[in-house]
Design an enzyme around this catalytic site. Structure first.
Site, PDB file in Angstrom:
ATOM      1  N   CYS A 174      18.034  -9.778  -5.670  1.00  9.31           N
ATOM      2  CA  CYS A 174      18.955 -10.899  -5.792  1.00  9.31           C
ATOM      3  C   CYS A 174      19.725 -11.110  -4.483  1.00  9.31           C
ATOM      4  CB  CYS A 174      19.980 -10.716  -6.901  1.00  9.31           C
ATOM      5  SG  CYS A 174      19.288 -10.147  -8.437  1.00  9.31           S
TER       6      CYS A 174
ATOM      7  N   LYS B 192      11.297 -10.411  -1.235  1.00 14.67           N
ATOM      8  CA  LYS B 192      11.262 -10.093   0.191  1.00 14.67           C
ATOM      9  C   LYS B 192      11.734  -8.674   0.451  1.00 14.67           C
ATOM     10  CE  LYS B 192      10.772 -11.129   4.503  1.00 14.67           C
ATOM     11  NZ  LYS B 192       9.355 -11.021   4.914  1.00 14.67           N
TER      12      LYS B 192
HETATM   13  C1  G6P Z   1       8.644  -5.790  -0.252  1.00 14.24           C
HETATM   14  C2  G6P Z   1       7.985  -6.976   0.447  1.00 14.24           C
HETATM   15  C3  G6P Z   1       6.920  -6.485   1.447  1.00 14.24           C
HETATM   16  C4  G6P Z   1       7.550  -5.497   2.429  1.00 14.24           C
HETATM   17  C5  G6P Z   1       8.214  -4.326   1.683  1.00 14.24           C
HETATM   18  C6  G6P Z   1       9.004  -3.439   2.621  1.00 14.24           C
HETATM   19  O1  G6P Z   1       7.746  -5.196  -1.110  1.00 14.24           O
HETATM   20  O2  G6P Z   1       7.374  -7.837  -0.502  1.00 14.24           O
HETATM   21  O3  G6P Z   1       6.391  -7.589   2.161  1.00 14.24           O
HETATM   22  O4  G6P Z   1       6.573  -5.024   3.304  1.00 14.24           O
HETATM   23  O5  G6P Z   1       9.133  -4.837   0.714  1.00 14.24           O
HETATM   24  O6  G6P Z   1      10.075  -4.174   3.149  1.00 14.24           O
HETATM   25  P1  G6P Z   1      10.928  -3.703   4.383  1.00 14.24           P
HETATM   26  O7  G6P Z   1      12.030  -4.715   4.484  1.00 14.24           O
HETATM   27  O8  G6P Z   1      11.437  -2.330   4.069  1.00 14.24           O
HETATM   28  O9  G6P Z   1      10.054  -3.706   5.580  1.00 14.24           O
END
Ligand code: G6P
Length: 606
Positions: free
Chosen positions: A2, A601
């Site tokens: 969120c 995200k």
């Molecule tokens: C979520 C997103 C991925 C991302 C992962 C790690 O699962 O959907 O696209 O790679 O988080 O995110 P970070 O911000 O830790 O790189």
């Protein structure tokens, strides 16, 4: 999960301001959205299920009157996406409204106690208990501030909160613990948000709240308190450098496409990493007995590739690990002589932050690689390197993946220089590769457009797609597979090509699509053998390889030529067509690549 946003305007209606900010924060969650304002001492609420635009079409957020308000995009953790579970959540009297990012761990106990005292709950959210708890203290005769402080002291868990109380109509109460929250100090009013992109067109003056702090904003003032002793805190105001154009789509149909296409620029930014930071980080790694590279999702894949770079360029063995598994897998091996490098573009992923807290207890050195300077991870780290990729809004990581790879590459070259493990000539050649990279990335993105859109048409109805790589491009296969399945929903698998004969090959049937990443490197020859094996069983070999490699071209069913670059930089170049392939396939299937279903995200829950 969120994202939250709050605004107290000196003049004018807050509804349209909240809507623009919420749109910018949509990357954090889009199961539902909602807003509350106070107008003439009355709380007004609008909310609904679905993406912001859909909700707005039916509820018309712009029409919310009042100059003070709070807003929320939800990614469900407690309670299915529904209007009742959408934020803001309110108390029994309908005077207190709360928006929340995080998870209240002890909400069930609190809920039971409050229910016994006669409170009626409408939703299944953990957030609703906060509104009722505050109501409970207000009933005892306390003001808004003291009621909030007392309520917060009962909560366990993570929370960034924005709260309205219609009997004190000029205030927004803000509380932070383990979820991001910052204030925006403007001339036309004051703001607070999970991410400054929400208010960047009103002000770039920001105060980072710390865990355990509470702030009150009004249209003309702000105050920050420590919750423990209610003492006033004096924070410095920082200036954030975000251009509004950076957070819009820049003429592209989707953020994901914009972010793929801006990689040549993002790459050139990431080539300008601050030397002092690289210096400090490489020194810490050099002194360490053992170094782990830890991340989730795409960031884990960059750690995989990073471990090849560190060992091949600087001779340093490191262990890549998935953040959610790290503590069980390697936790006991941490001590003051070990280092964890945490890669997280958002700097807020709960699995990664948990490793940081654990490593802290073990007195290990914590280093982070992130794209968000104001993120929680930078505050937990002894040293960090910022990727400098600019904001990434599309849920699927693209430019933050390639820039993370670049950080690892530069770290590896720095370490090699320090240890004297490679010759001056080799160092020069690694640096030359870096300088060529933005131009080559640009060329690849232009050259592959047509072949990739043709390939997407062929693959859009595939039941399954394989991605095979070797060496450092095993990471590219993993990342290409993740992009494809997360936005086109086509089941896909990735393996190191050497592993394909140990099981996966059993799935190959006539025309099964298999994508090979076969640059001109040490494993090209064995890759050729793997391509033959797959074709002999009827599989369709779609090969990405050196553009001048005619032998490879002949051995492929389809061949997409890529420019020559040193092996350790190939993952940056070879992932580009795979990102475009996933994007084009999703579009052909009618999916929204910016908002893949069930994903967010940054995942701020464990
Ligand atoms: C979520 C997103 C991925 C991302 C992962 C790690 O699962 O959907 O696209 O790679 O988080 O995110 P970070 O911000 O830790 O790189």
């Amino acid at each position: 999960m969120c994202r939250i946003f709050a605004a107290a305007l000196a003049d004018g209606q807050v509804g349209p301001v909240l809507k623009v900010g919420l749109k910018r924060l949509e990357y954090g969650g889009y199961d539902s959205s909602g807003m509350a304002t106070i107008d003439q001492g009355k709380l007004k609420i609008k909310k609904g299920v679905g993406k912001l635009d859909e909700v707005d079409r039916s509820v018309k957020f712009d029409e919310l009157s009042g100059n003070i308000g709070i807003a929320h995009n939800r990614w469900a953790t407690h309670g299915y996406p529904s209007v009742t579970n959408a934020h803001p959540q309110v108390d029994c009297t309908g005077k207190i409204a709360v928006v929340h990012n995080g998870v209240i761990e002890n909400f069930l106990e609190i809920k039971e106690e409050l229910a016994e005292r006669g409170h009626e709950f409408m939703s299944r959210t953990d957030t609703e208990v906060i509104a009722h708890l505050i109501e409970d203290y207000i009933k005892k005769g306390m003001d808004f501030l003291n009621s909030t402080i007392n309520a917060i002291k009962e909560l366990k868990g993570s929370y960034a909160l924005a709260i309205l109380y219609s009997a004190e109509p000029d205030k927004v109460m803000l509380v932070k613990n383990e979820s991001p929250l910052m204030l925006g100090i403007g001339d036309d009013g004051n703001y607070a948000a999970s991410d400054p992109v929400a208010f960047v067109d009103h002000t770039n003056r920001v105060i980072q709240l710390e865990d355990g702090e509470l702030a009150i904003i009004t249209p003309k003032s702000y105050k920050v308190y420590r919750i423990s002793d209610q003492g006033l805190v004096n924070h410095n105001i920082e200036t954030v450098d975000i251009n509004v154009n950076d957070v819009n789509k820049g003429g592209y149909r989707h953020y994901m496409l914009k972010e793929i296409m801006e990689q040549p620029v993002a790459i050139s930014y990431a080539l300008n990493l601050q030397i002092q930071y690289l210096d400090v980080v490489s020194e810490l790694v050099r002194r360490s007995r053992i170094t782990y590279l830890i991340g989730a999702g795409s960031s884990y894949h960059s750690c995989m590739a990073g471990s090849y770079m560190l060992s091949q360029i600087s001779g340093l063995p490191t262990i890549p690990a998935v953040a959610s598994e790290f503590i069980q897998q390697f936790g006991k091996t941490l001590n003051p002589d070990s280092t964890v490098i945490l890669a997280s573009q958002s700097g807020e992923t709960a699995d990664v932050l948990k490793v940081a807290s654990y490593a802290r207890l073990k007195a290990s050195t914590i280093i982070s690689i992130t794209n968000v300077v104001s993120s929680t991870i930078t505050r937990l780290s002894r040293a960090y390197i910022i990727q400098q990729a600019g904001p990434e809004i599309g849920v699927a990581a693209t430019k933050t993946y390639t820039t993370q790879l670049l950080v690892y590459y530069q770290l590896a070259v720095k370490l090699a220089k320090k240890s004297g493990s490679i010759t001056e000539m080799e160092i020069n050649s690694y640096m030359k590769g870096l300088r060529e990279l933005p131009r080559l990335a640009d060329k690849v993105l232009k050259d592959v457009r047509e072949p990739i859109s043709k390939l997407a048409t062929e693959l859009k109805d595939a039941g399954h797609i394989f991605f095979l790589g070797r060496g450092i491009n095993t990471a590219t296969a993993y990342e290409g597979r993740l992009k494809m399945l997360e936005i086109s929903y086509i089941p896909s698998s990735a393996f190191s090509a050497g592993e394909s004969k140990h099981g996966p090959i059993a799935l190959i049937e006539n025309n099964s699509p298999v994508i090979f990443l076969a640059p001109d490197d040490a494993s090209r020859k064995v890759m050729l053998g793997n391509i033959m094996e797959i074709r002999a069983r009827g599989g369709k070999a779609i090969v990405f390889g050196n553009e001048v490699d005619s032998e490879l071209k002949q051995a492929s069913d389809e061949f997409i030529g890529m420019p020559q670059i040193n092996e350790m930089l190939t993952p940056i170049i070879y992932i580009l067509p795979l990102q475009l392939l996933a994007y084009n396939t999703a579009i052909l299937k009618g999916y929204d690549p910016d908002k893949p279903r069930n994903l967010a995200k940054s995942v701020t829950v464990l």
